[in-house]
Design a protein around this motif. Structure first.
Motif, short mmCIF file in Angstrom:
data_model
loop_
_atom_site.label_atom_id
_atom_site.label_comp_id
_atom_site.label_asym_id
_atom_site.label_seq_id
_atom_site.Cartn_x
_atom_site.Cartn_y
_atom_site.Cartn_z
N ALA A 111 20.93 73.64 58.05
CA ALA A 111 21.33 74.21 59.34
C ALA A 111 21.36 73.15 60.44
O ALA A 111 22.05 73.33 61.46
N SER A 116 27.18 71.52 61.65
CA SER A 116 26.68 72.85 61.33
C SER A 116 26.58 73.72 62.57
O SER A 116 26.14 73.26 63.63
N SER A 119 24.20 78.50 61.07
CA SER A 119 24.15 79.64 60.15
C SER A 119 24.43 79.16 58.74
O SER A 119 25.37 78.39 58.50
N VAL A 120 23.63 79.63 57.79
CA VAL A 120 23.72 79.14 56.41
C VAL A 120 23.95 80.32 55.46
O VAL A 120 23.29 81.36 55.57
N ALA A 142 17.51 80.49 59.36
CA ALA A 142 18.93 80.17 59.42
C ALA A 142 19.75 80.85 58.33
O ALA A 142 20.98 80.85 58.39
#
Length: 556
Positions: A111, A116, A119-120, A142
């Motif tokens: 994250a 990035s 948000s993952v 995340a």
């Protein structure tokens, strides 16, 4: 609640992709994990897709998924990471033991990478699918979405054992491959060659079929003995299993599960969906297609084409959850099942439980294909006798239990064997839809302290093909109840055409998917081929001992 990341690009135009970069992180206990990073060559921030694999990050699991560049061109930062002790990452590989903490650390690290949005999402199949569940159990802030494919839910019952029987071919093949990789990492060329050769031709004809010489000689590279010598569920298995971690699992992570009718871990996938759907906190969806653990399964001639691939299923899911593109309402039902006979897809609110019953009936010659499946319970008691000869066990044919040959193989020749009891319904006059779970309540006993029962439910087509729909297996240990013995047979989805019939086939073995039961109660790892004894199975049906098949069925 579904989280939407800020500053997300909504354009569907393909983006240029930067050359991959190799990047590293440190886990909370100081282990270095290596990853390859793919990201759009454009200004802005993007959601991250994290794939944590035990198969080598350079391969990127391209046997099942598009290359990470494909996802990066569609507006994602993609991170493909070698898990601990695999590829070039440091540490010792012990299946699932470190994936909860390592996964959460990897999510937080991903994250924070350049480009990035914070948000993952995670994806991957098999081991990489379980790594997603275990990371979710640590509740990293995340993590917004996961898409585990062919992963299961419980290590004991989805990876190591089924119905109390060791998953011989599946567990041995994976253990040999994992051990070969461990040998490669320490440059043990001889060990790598012997173990790799054994993967291609499983050594199940060794003196001790469940513990062949290759795995005895190179036990230092493998978890296999730990699994083989721990045949009962308990704390050791729970410590590895997402199922046992559900109470503390993050409730705001969207979950798309992808399963296959010929995947060894399908039962756990269904259990996981039911458990998460009951919480009702985040979007949860299940798609089951005609796939096996190693890819599209073998299908009979005439099977429909045009099946969706995993990328086409999970990309719209990630676009909705991580980017806010589209709506959750246009994704189909919470459960989508592929019909293996008609080729159509069924959208359902849930997976139906096994309910409607077909009763076993016989004149005592089911091992001559004289058994019947009847809507009405029989008036007379019947006894079918099946003799299992360990010198010539009933072979594994298609289905889910042999990953290398999974699928819908014609088993008509197997059903003609005299050590297989066969119960067939009358040909259907109208179409019949099966869509849900299947179970068997079987009144059975044997002349040995321990015995196995293999059960296969098939469709008998008008042209004589006998194609498996689902199967189950149970190992009965001394003192286990068999009045009746309930065998979970996974789930099925098929529309049976008029003229087709249902068939239940019962046998005392399914080798090499499961070890041959010696009849003595000895553990598989202690059983030599010479130790196995013939076993006589007595299968009862009738008013006092009503053996029956339970299914989720309805008229088309």
């Amino acid at each position: 609640m579904t989280h939407l990341a800020p500053m997300i690009h909504l354009s569907h135009a393909l983006l240029p992709v930067r050359p991959p970069e190799t990047v590293s992180m440190r886990t909370r206990d100081g282990i270095r994990l290596d990853a390859d990073l793919y990201r759009p060559d454009a200004a802005g921030t993007w959601p991250v897709l994290l794939l944590r694999t035990a198969c080598g990050r350079r391969v990127c699991e391209t046997s099942h998924y598009a290359h990470p560049r494909w996802y990066a061109a569609r507006g994602y930062v993609v991170v493909v990471q070698d898990v601990r002790g695999r590829g070039t990452s440091d540490g010792r590989f012990r299946p699932f033991e470190a994936e909860r903490e390592d996964g959460a650390d990897a999510v937080a690290w991903a994250a924070s990478l350049p480009g990035s949005s914070g948000s993952v999402g995670m994806y991957g199949r098999g081991y990489a699918g379980m790594a997603q569940w275990l990371a979710m159990a640590e509740a990293p802030s995340a993590l917004r979405a996961i898409a585990p494919a062919f992963a299961g839910w419980d290590v004991y019952s989805d990876w190591a054992y089924e119905g109390g029987a060791f998953r011989l071919a599946d567990a041995m093949g994976w253990a040999l491959a994992a051990a070969a990789e461990s040998a490669r990492r320490v440059e043990d060329g001889t060990g790598h060659r012997l173990l790799s050769d054994a993967v291609r031709a499983l050594p199940v004809d060794d003196e001790i079929p469940s513990r062949p010489q290759a795995l005895r000689d190179y036990a230092r590279y493998s978890h296999y003995d730990d699994w083989l010598t721990n045949p009962l569920p308990g704390p050791a298995w729970d410590a590895l299993s997402p199922r046992a971690m559900l109470p503390g699992m993050a409730a705001d992570v969207a979950v798309l599960q992808l399963g296959g009718w010929y995947d060894p871990r399908l039962a756990g996938i269904l259990d996981a969906h039911e458990a998460l759907a009951a919480r009702g906190r985040a979007p949860v969806r299940l798609v089951v297609g005609p796939w096996g653990a190693v890819g599209p399964a073998a299908l009979p001639d005439g099977a429909p084409d045009g099946l969706p691939d995993l990328d086409g299923l999970q990309l719209p899911w990630f676009d909705r959850v991580l980017k806010g593109e589209g709506s959750m309402a246009d994704r189909g039902g919470p459960v989508r099942l592929h019909d293996v006979e008609s080729g159509r897809w069924h959208d359902l609110p849930s997976v139906s439980p096994a309910a409607a019953a077909l009763h076993l009936a016989s004149d005592g010659l089911a091992n001559r294909q004289g058994g019947r499946l009847a809507v009405e319970p029989p008036d007379l008691e019947a006894l079918d006798v099946v003799v299992h000869d360990p010198r010539c066990p009933v072979p594994s044919v298609g289905g889910h239990a042999m990953p290398s040959s999974a699928g819908r193989c014609d088993r008509a020749a197997v059903d003609r064997r005299h050590d297989v009891a066969v119960y067939t319904s009358l040909p259907l006059e109208e179409p019949l839809i099966l869509a849900g779970r299947v179970a068997l309540d079987l009144w059975v006993e044997a002349d040995a302290p321990s015995f196995d029962v293999s059960a296969v439910l098939s469709v008998v087509r008008p042209d004589g093909q006998v194609l498996a729909l689902t199967q189950g297996h149970a190992r009965v240990e001394p003192g286990d109840p068999t009045r009746p013995l309930t065998i979970g047979m996974r789930a099925a989805c098929a529309t049976l055409a008029p003229g087709s019939a249902l068939r239940l086939s019962l046998a005392g073995s399914c080798f090499p998917a499961y070890p041959v039961n010696p009849g003595t109660g000895a553990e598989p790892g202690e059983t030599r081929r010479v130790d196995a004894l013939p076993i006589t199975l007595l299968i009862h049906s009738g008013p006092d001992r009503p053996s029956r098949l339970r299914l989720a069925a309805g008229m088309a």
